[in-house]
Design an enzyme around this catalytic site. Sequence first.
Site, short mmCIF file in Angstrom:
data_model
loop_
_atom_site.label_atom_id
_atom_site.label_comp_id
_atom_site.label_asym_id
_atom_site.label_seq_id
_atom_site.Cartn_x
_atom_site.Cartn_y
_atom_site.Cartn_z
N ARG A 175 0.65 -1.56 0.09
CA ARG A 175 0.06 0.00 0.10
C ARG A 175 1.11 1.28 -0.02
NH1 ARG A 175 -2.22 -4.01 3.57
NH2 ARG A 175 -3.88 -4.35 3.75
N LYS A 209 -2.24 -2.70 8.04
CA LYS A 209 -2.99 -1.94 9.14
C LYS A 209 -3.07 -3.28 10.21
CE LYS A 209 -6.40 -1.59 5.29
NZ LYS A 209 -7.13 -2.29 4.51
N HIS A 281 -3.00 2.36 -5.86
CA HIS A 281 -3.73 1.19 -5.39
C HIS A 281 -4.10 -0.09 -6.48
CE1 HIS A 281 -5.03 -0.30 -2.20
NE2 HIS A 281 -6.16 -1.25 -2.01
N ARG A 284 -0.87 -1.78 -6.92
CA ARG A 284 -1.76 -3.46 -5.60
C ARG A 284 -1.96 -4.44 -6.82
NH1 ARG A 284 -1.14 -4.68 -0.23
NH2 ARG A 284 -3.50 -5.33 0.73
N HIS A 307 -3.34 -9.53 3.43
CA HIS A 307 -4.63 -9.67 3.89
C HIS A 307 -4.89 -10.50 5.45
CE1 HIS A 307 -6.16 -8.60 -0.44
NE2 HIS A 307 -5.75 -7.82 0.31
N TYR A 316 -8.78 -11.47 -6.74
CA TYR A 316 -7.93 -11.43 -8.00
C TYR A 316 -8.02 -12.41 -9.18
CZ TYR A 316 -6.30 -7.59 -5.14
OH TYR A 316 -6.12 -6.17 -4.51
#
Length: 337
Positions: A175, A209, A281, A284, A307, A316
Amino acid sequence: MPDVRPAPDRQLPPAPDGQLPAALERALRDYLAHLGVERGLSTHTVAAYRRDLGRYAGHLARAGRTRLDQVTEADVTDHVTVLRRGSDGAAALSPSSTARALAAVRGWHRFAQAEGLTAGDPAAQVSAPSSLRRLPHALSVDDVARLLDAAGTGDGPLPLRDRSLLELLYSTGGRISEVVGLDVDDVEGVVGAASTSSPGGGTVRLTGKGDKERVVPVGSFARTALEAYLVRARGPLAASGRGTPALFLNTRGARLSRQSAWAVLQGAAERAGLTQHVSPHTLRHSFATHLLAGGADVRVVQELLGHASVTTTQIYTMVTPDTLREVYAAAHPRALR
Protein backbone atom coordinates in the site's frame (compact mmCIF):
# COMPACT_ATOMS: atom_id res chain seq x y z
CA MET A 1 -15.38 -6.76 8.38
CA PRO A 2 -13.57 -5.08 5.48
CA ASP A 3 -11.54 -2.05 6.46
CA VAL A 4 -13.63 0.37 4.37
CA ARG A 5 -14.14 3.92 5.54
CA PRO A 6 -17.81 4.83 6.16
CA ALA A 7 -19.48 7.41 3.95
CA PRO A 8 -20.29 10.32 6.29
CA ASP A 9 -23.71 11.96 6.11
CA ARG A 10 -25.11 8.95 4.24
CA GLN A 11 -25.66 6.69 7.20
CA LEU A 12 -28.27 6.60 9.91
CA PRO A 13 -27.01 8.33 13.07
CA PRO A 14 -26.01 6.13 15.98
CA ALA A 15 -27.87 6.42 19.25
CA PRO A 16 -25.79 8.76 21.45
CA ASP A 17 -23.96 7.29 24.42
CA GLY A 18 -26.18 7.28 27.48
CA GLN A 19 -29.38 6.73 25.50
CA LEU A 20 -28.81 3.01 24.98
CA PRO A 21 -29.93 0.47 27.55
CA ALA A 22 -27.05 -0.12 29.95
CA ALA A 23 -26.55 -3.78 29.00
CA LEU A 24 -26.37 -2.96 25.28
CA GLU A 25 -23.98 -0.09 25.85
CA ARG A 26 -21.74 -2.27 28.01
CA ALA A 27 -21.73 -5.10 25.47
CA LEU A 28 -20.87 -2.65 22.69
CA ARG A 29 -18.08 -1.05 24.71
CA ASP A 30 -16.58 -4.46 25.48
CA TYR A 31 -16.60 -5.46 21.82
CA LEU A 32 -14.99 -2.23 20.67
CA ALA A 33 -12.29 -2.69 23.31
CA HIS A 34 -11.73 -6.22 21.98
CA LEU A 35 -11.32 -4.87 18.44
CA GLY A 36 -8.86 -2.18 19.45
CA VAL A 37 -6.80 -4.02 22.06
CA GLU A 38 -6.91 -7.73 21.26
CA ARG A 39 -7.28 -7.57 17.47
CA GLY A 40 -5.17 -4.44 17.11
CA LEU A 41 -7.45 -2.63 14.65
CA SER A 42 -6.70 1.01 13.91
CA THR A 43 -8.59 3.85 15.59
CA HIS A 44 -10.24 4.69 12.24
CA THR A 45 -11.51 1.14 11.84
CA VAL A 46 -12.79 0.96 15.42
CA ALA A 47 -14.57 4.29 14.87
CA ALA A 48 -16.25 2.83 11.77
CA TYR A 49 -17.44 -0.14 13.84
CA ARG A 50 -18.72 2.25 16.51
CA ARG A 51 -20.82 4.14 13.99
CA ASP A 52 -22.27 1.02 12.40
CA LEU A 53 -22.93 -0.76 15.69
CA GLY A 54 -24.16 2.35 17.47
CA ARG A 55 -26.78 2.68 14.77
CA TYR A 56 -27.68 -1.00 15.12
CA ALA A 57 -27.87 -0.75 18.92
CA GLY A 58 -30.19 2.22 18.54
CA HIS A 59 -32.41 0.15 16.26
CA LEU A 60 -32.53 -2.61 18.87
CA ALA A 61 -33.36 -0.15 21.63
CA ARG A 62 -36.24 1.30 19.60
CA ALA A 63 -37.49 -2.27 19.10
CA GLY A 64 -37.57 -2.75 22.88
CA ARG A 65 -34.43 -4.92 23.16
CA THR A 66 -32.34 -4.13 26.22
CA ARG A 67 -29.87 -7.05 26.01
CA LEU A 68 -28.24 -8.94 23.16
CA ASP A 69 -29.78 -12.24 24.27
CA GLN A 70 -33.21 -10.78 23.42
CA VAL A 71 -32.31 -10.12 19.78
CA THR A 72 -33.95 -12.26 17.08
CA GLU A 73 -33.09 -12.88 13.46
CA ALA A 74 -36.08 -10.71 12.54
CA ASP A 75 -34.50 -7.77 14.41
CA VAL A 76 -31.33 -8.08 12.34
CA THR A 77 -33.28 -8.43 9.09
CA ASP A 78 -35.38 -5.37 9.92
CA HIS A 79 -32.20 -3.39 10.53
CA VAL A 80 -30.84 -4.34 7.11
CA THR A 81 -34.13 -3.32 5.52
CA VAL A 82 -34.03 0.07 7.25
CA LEU A 83 -30.48 0.67 6.06
CA ARG A 84 -31.39 -0.11 2.46
CA ARG A 85 -34.58 1.97 2.45
CA GLY A 86 -33.42 4.83 4.65
CA SER A 87 -35.42 6.39 7.45
CA ASP A 88 -35.83 9.57 9.49
CA GLY A 89 -34.48 11.67 6.63
CA ALA A 90 -31.31 9.60 6.24
CA ALA A 91 -30.46 8.42 2.73
CA ALA A 92 -30.58 4.72 1.91
CA LEU A 93 -27.24 2.96 1.90
CA SER A 94 -25.78 1.21 -1.11
CA PRO A 95 -25.63 -2.59 -1.10
CA SER A 96 -21.88 -2.51 -0.38
CA SER A 97 -22.26 -0.09 2.55
CA THR A 98 -25.14 -2.16 3.94
CA ALA A 99 -23.05 -5.32 3.62
CA ARG A 100 -20.24 -3.64 5.55
CA ALA A 101 -22.65 -2.62 8.31
CA LEU A 102 -24.06 -6.16 8.46
CA ALA A 103 -20.53 -7.55 8.74
CA ALA A 104 -20.05 -5.41 11.84
CA VAL A 105 -23.31 -6.71 13.30
CA ARG A 106 -22.29 -10.31 12.65
CA GLY A 107 -18.95 -9.76 14.30
CA TRP A 108 -20.59 -8.33 17.42
CA HIS A 109 -23.01 -11.25 17.73
CA ARG A 110 -20.25 -13.82 17.20
CA PHE A 111 -18.24 -12.14 19.94
CA ALA A 112 -21.24 -12.10 22.27
CA GLN A 113 -21.83 -15.81 21.71
CA ALA A 114 -18.15 -16.63 22.27
CA GLU A 115 -18.17 -14.62 25.50
CA GLY A 116 -21.27 -16.40 26.78
CA LEU A 117 -23.51 -13.34 26.60
CA THR A 118 -25.90 -15.10 24.23
CA ALA A 119 -26.76 -18.71 23.52
CA GLY A 120 -26.98 -18.28 19.74
CA ASP A 121 -26.18 -15.94 16.87
CA PRO A 122 -29.29 -14.26 15.41
CA ALA A 123 -27.27 -12.67 12.59
CA ALA A 124 -25.68 -15.85 11.27
CA GLN A 125 -28.31 -16.57 8.62
CA VAL A 126 -29.09 -12.99 7.58
CA SER A 127 -27.92 -12.31 4.03
CA ALA A 128 -26.36 -9.10 2.83
CA PRO A 129 -28.02 -7.37 -0.14
CA SER A 130 -26.63 -8.51 -3.44
CA SER A 131 -24.47 -6.19 -5.47
CA LEU A 132 -22.28 -6.53 -8.50
CA ARG A 133 -18.72 -7.18 -7.45
CA ARG A 134 -16.24 -5.16 -9.45
CA LEU A 135 -12.97 -6.62 -10.53
CA PRO A 136 -10.01 -4.56 -9.34
CA HIS A 137 -8.52 -2.46 -12.09
CA ALA A 138 -5.13 -3.78 -13.14
CA LEU A 139 -2.70 -2.61 -15.79
CA SER A 140 -1.28 -4.98 -18.34
CA VAL A 141 2.33 -6.05 -17.93
CA ASP A 142 3.28 -3.86 -20.90
CA ASP A 143 1.51 -0.82 -19.43
CA VAL A 144 3.28 -1.33 -16.10
CA ALA A 145 6.61 -1.44 -17.95
CA ARG A 146 5.75 1.81 -19.77
CA LEU A 147 4.76 3.44 -16.49
CA LEU A 148 7.95 2.43 -14.71
CA ASP A 149 10.12 3.44 -17.64
CA ALA A 150 8.53 6.88 -17.49
CA ALA A 151 8.92 7.20 -13.72
CA GLY A 152 12.51 8.34 -13.50
CA THR A 153 13.88 9.96 -16.62
CA GLY A 154 17.28 11.36 -15.75
CA ASP A 155 20.05 10.71 -13.26
CA GLY A 156 19.37 13.29 -10.57
CA PRO A 157 18.19 12.54 -7.01
CA LEU A 158 14.48 13.02 -7.77
CA PRO A 159 14.30 10.80 -10.88
CA LEU A 160 16.24 8.08 -9.03
CA ARG A 161 13.88 8.37 -6.07
CA ASP A 162 10.75 8.35 -8.20
CA ARG A 163 11.83 5.31 -10.19
CA SER A 164 12.71 3.32 -7.07
CA LEU A 165 9.45 4.34 -5.36
CA LEU A 166 7.24 3.08 -8.18
CA GLU A 167 9.38 0.00 -8.80
CA LEU A 168 9.03 -0.89 -5.12
CA LEU A 169 5.26 -0.33 -5.12
CA TYR A 170 4.84 -2.76 -8.01
CA SER A 171 7.50 -5.22 -6.84
CA THR A 172 6.03 -5.65 -3.36
CA GLY A 173 2.31 -4.92 -3.85
CA GLY A 174 2.57 -2.61 -0.86
CA ARG A 175 0.00 0.00 0.00
CA ILE A 176 1.18 3.56 -0.58
CA SER A 177 1.11 4.24 3.17
CA GLU A 178 3.28 1.17 3.80
CA VAL A 179 5.90 2.11 1.22
CA VAL A 180 6.27 5.78 2.16
CA GLY A 181 6.33 4.62 5.79
CA LEU A 182 9.45 2.52 5.21
CA ASP A 183 12.67 3.35 7.02
CA VAL A 184 16.12 2.58 5.67
CA ASP A 185 16.47 -0.17 8.27
CA ASP A 186 13.39 -1.90 6.84
CA VAL A 187 15.35 -2.71 3.66
CA GLU A 188 17.74 -5.67 3.63
CA GLY A 189 19.98 -7.26 1.01
CA VAL A 190 19.72 -4.50 -1.58
CA VAL A 191 22.97 -2.52 -1.56
CA GLY A 192 26.39 -3.80 -2.59
CA ALA A 193 27.49 -7.36 -1.90
CA ALA A 194 24.37 -8.01 0.16
CA SER A 195 22.27 -7.69 -2.98
CA THR A 196 23.86 -10.78 -4.46
CA SER A 197 24.64 -12.74 -1.31
CA SER A 198 21.15 -12.59 0.22
CA PRO A 199 19.14 -15.75 -0.53
CA GLY A 200 16.45 -14.89 -3.07
CA GLY A 201 17.55 -11.26 -3.22
CA GLY A 202 16.55 -8.32 -1.04
CA THR A 203 13.52 -7.87 1.17
CA VAL A 204 11.52 -5.07 2.75
CA ARG A 205 9.60 -5.16 6.02
CA LEU A 206 6.18 -3.57 5.49
CA THR A 207 3.94 -2.52 8.37
CA GLY A 208 0.29 -2.93 7.44
CA LYS A 209 -3.10 -2.53 9.07
CA GLY A 210 -3.17 -3.19 12.79
CA ASP A 211 0.62 -2.64 12.87
CA LYS A 212 1.13 -6.14 11.48
CA GLU A 213 4.51 -6.61 9.85
CA ARG A 214 5.32 -8.78 6.87
CA VAL A 215 8.55 -9.36 4.99
CA VAL A 216 8.21 -9.18 1.21
CA PRO A 217 10.86 -10.03 -1.39
CA VAL A 218 12.07 -7.34 -3.77
CA GLY A 219 12.45 -8.18 -7.46
CA SER A 220 15.64 -7.54 -9.39
CA PHE A 221 14.38 -4.43 -11.22
CA ALA A 222 13.27 -2.84 -7.94
CA ARG A 223 16.54 -3.86 -6.25
CA THR A 224 18.56 -2.17 -8.99
CA ALA A 225 16.46 1.00 -8.79
CA LEU A 226 16.53 1.04 -5.00
CA GLU A 227 20.29 0.53 -4.84
CA ALA A 228 20.82 3.41 -7.27
CA TYR A 229 18.62 5.64 -5.12
CA LEU A 230 20.29 4.68 -1.84
CA VAL A 231 23.83 5.01 -3.16
CA ARG A 232 23.48 8.11 -5.33
CA ALA A 233 20.34 10.03 -4.39
CA ARG A 234 19.23 9.66 -0.79
CA GLY A 235 22.37 11.25 0.62
CA PRO A 236 21.95 14.53 -1.29
CA LEU A 237 18.27 14.67 -0.33
CA ALA A 238 19.03 13.92 3.33
CA ALA A 239 21.66 16.68 3.45
CA SER A 240 18.93 19.32 3.23
CA GLY A 241 17.13 18.03 6.33
CA ARG A 242 17.77 17.36 10.01
CA GLY A 243 18.17 13.64 9.60
CA THR A 244 15.40 11.07 9.43
CA PRO A 245 15.35 7.27 9.19
CA ALA A 246 12.78 7.48 6.37
CA LEU A 247 13.65 5.65 3.17
CA PHE A 248 12.01 8.01 0.71
CA LEU A 249 12.72 11.71 1.23
CA ASN A 250 11.38 14.94 -0.21
CA THR A 251 13.50 17.92 -1.27
CA ARG A 252 13.58 19.19 2.32
CA GLY A 253 15.08 15.95 3.61
CA ALA A 254 11.85 14.87 5.36
CA ARG A 255 9.77 11.75 4.78
CA LEU A 256 7.95 11.75 1.45
CA SER A 257 4.20 12.16 1.97
CA ARG A 258 1.46 10.02 0.47
CA GLN A 259 0.24 13.04 -1.50
CA SER A 260 3.69 13.58 -3.03
CA ALA A 261 3.96 9.88 -3.89
CA TRP A 262 0.57 10.16 -5.63
CA ALA A 263 1.91 13.11 -7.64
CA VAL A 264 4.96 11.07 -8.67
CA LEU A 265 2.70 8.30 -9.96
CA GLN A 266 0.37 10.66 -11.79
CA GLY A 267 3.29 12.37 -13.51
CA ALA A 268 4.69 9.02 -14.64
CA ALA A 269 1.28 7.90 -15.93
CA GLU A 270 0.94 11.08 -17.99
CA ARG A 271 4.42 10.74 -19.46
CA ALA A 272 3.71 7.09 -20.28
CA GLY A 273 0.56 8.12 -22.16
CA LEU A 274 -1.75 5.94 -20.05
CA THR A 275 -5.33 7.06 -20.54
CA GLN A 276 -6.96 4.99 -17.77
CA HIS A 277 -7.03 6.16 -14.18
CA VAL A 278 -3.91 5.03 -12.34
CA SER A 279 -3.58 5.09 -8.55
CA PRO A 280 -1.13 3.50 -6.10
CA HIS A 281 -3.74 0.79 -5.57
CA THR A 282 -3.67 0.14 -9.31
CA LEU A 283 -0.08 -1.06 -8.92
CA ARG A 284 -1.14 -3.20 -5.94
CA HIS A 285 -3.95 -4.75 -7.98
CA SER A 286 -1.58 -5.29 -10.88
CA PHE A 287 0.96 -6.97 -8.61
CA ALA A 288 -1.63 -9.49 -7.36
CA THR A 289 -3.23 -10.08 -10.75
CA HIS A 290 0.09 -10.69 -12.49
CA LEU A 291 1.30 -13.06 -9.78
CA LEU A 292 -1.85 -15.17 -9.96
CA ALA A 293 -1.80 -15.14 -13.75
CA GLY A 294 1.76 -16.45 -13.52
CA GLY A 295 0.68 -19.39 -11.41
CA ALA A 296 1.28 -18.12 -7.86
CA ASP A 297 -0.79 -19.80 -5.14
CA VAL A 298 -3.54 -17.55 -3.82
CA ARG A 299 -2.43 -18.10 -0.21
CA VAL A 300 1.07 -16.93 -1.04
CA VAL A 301 -0.38 -13.80 -2.64
CA GLN A 302 -2.52 -13.34 0.48
CA GLU A 303 0.61 -13.26 2.64
CA LEU A 304 2.40 -10.89 0.30
CA LEU A 305 -0.55 -8.48 0.27
CA GLY A 306 -1.04 -8.67 4.02
CA HIS A 307 -4.70 -9.73 3.76
CA ALA A 308 -6.13 -11.18 6.95
CA SER A 309 -8.36 -13.54 4.96
CA VAL A 310 -7.77 -15.38 1.72
CA THR A 311 -11.34 -14.43 0.74
CA THR A 312 -10.16 -10.86 0.19
CA THR A 313 -7.42 -12.05 -2.14
CA GLN A 314 -9.69 -14.35 -4.13
CA ILE A 315 -11.31 -11.41 -5.91
CA TYR A 316 -8.16 -11.30 -8.04
CA THR A 317 -8.88 -14.82 -9.31
CA MET A 318 -12.12 -13.70 -10.96
CA VAL A 319 -11.83 -13.80 -14.73
CA THR A 320 -13.78 -12.35 -17.64
CA PRO A 321 -15.96 -14.43 -19.96
CA ASP A 322 -13.41 -13.88 -22.74
CA THR A 323 -10.66 -15.38 -20.60
CA LEU A 324 -12.89 -18.33 -19.74
CA ARG A 325 -13.54 -18.99 -23.41
CA GLU A 326 -9.84 -18.77 -24.27
CA VAL A 327 -8.85 -21.18 -21.50
CA TYR A 328 -11.66 -23.56 -22.41
CA ALA A 329 -10.73 -23.56 -26.09
CA ALA A 330 -7.09 -24.16 -25.29
CA ALA A 331 -7.54 -26.83 -22.61
CA HIS A 332 -10.74 -28.83 -23.17
CA PRO A 333 -10.19 -31.95 -25.29
CA ARG A 334 -13.56 -31.61 -27.01
CA ALA A 335 -13.51 -27.88 -27.61
CA LEU A 336 -13.84 -26.61 -31.17
CA ARG A 337 -10.46 -25.69 -32.60
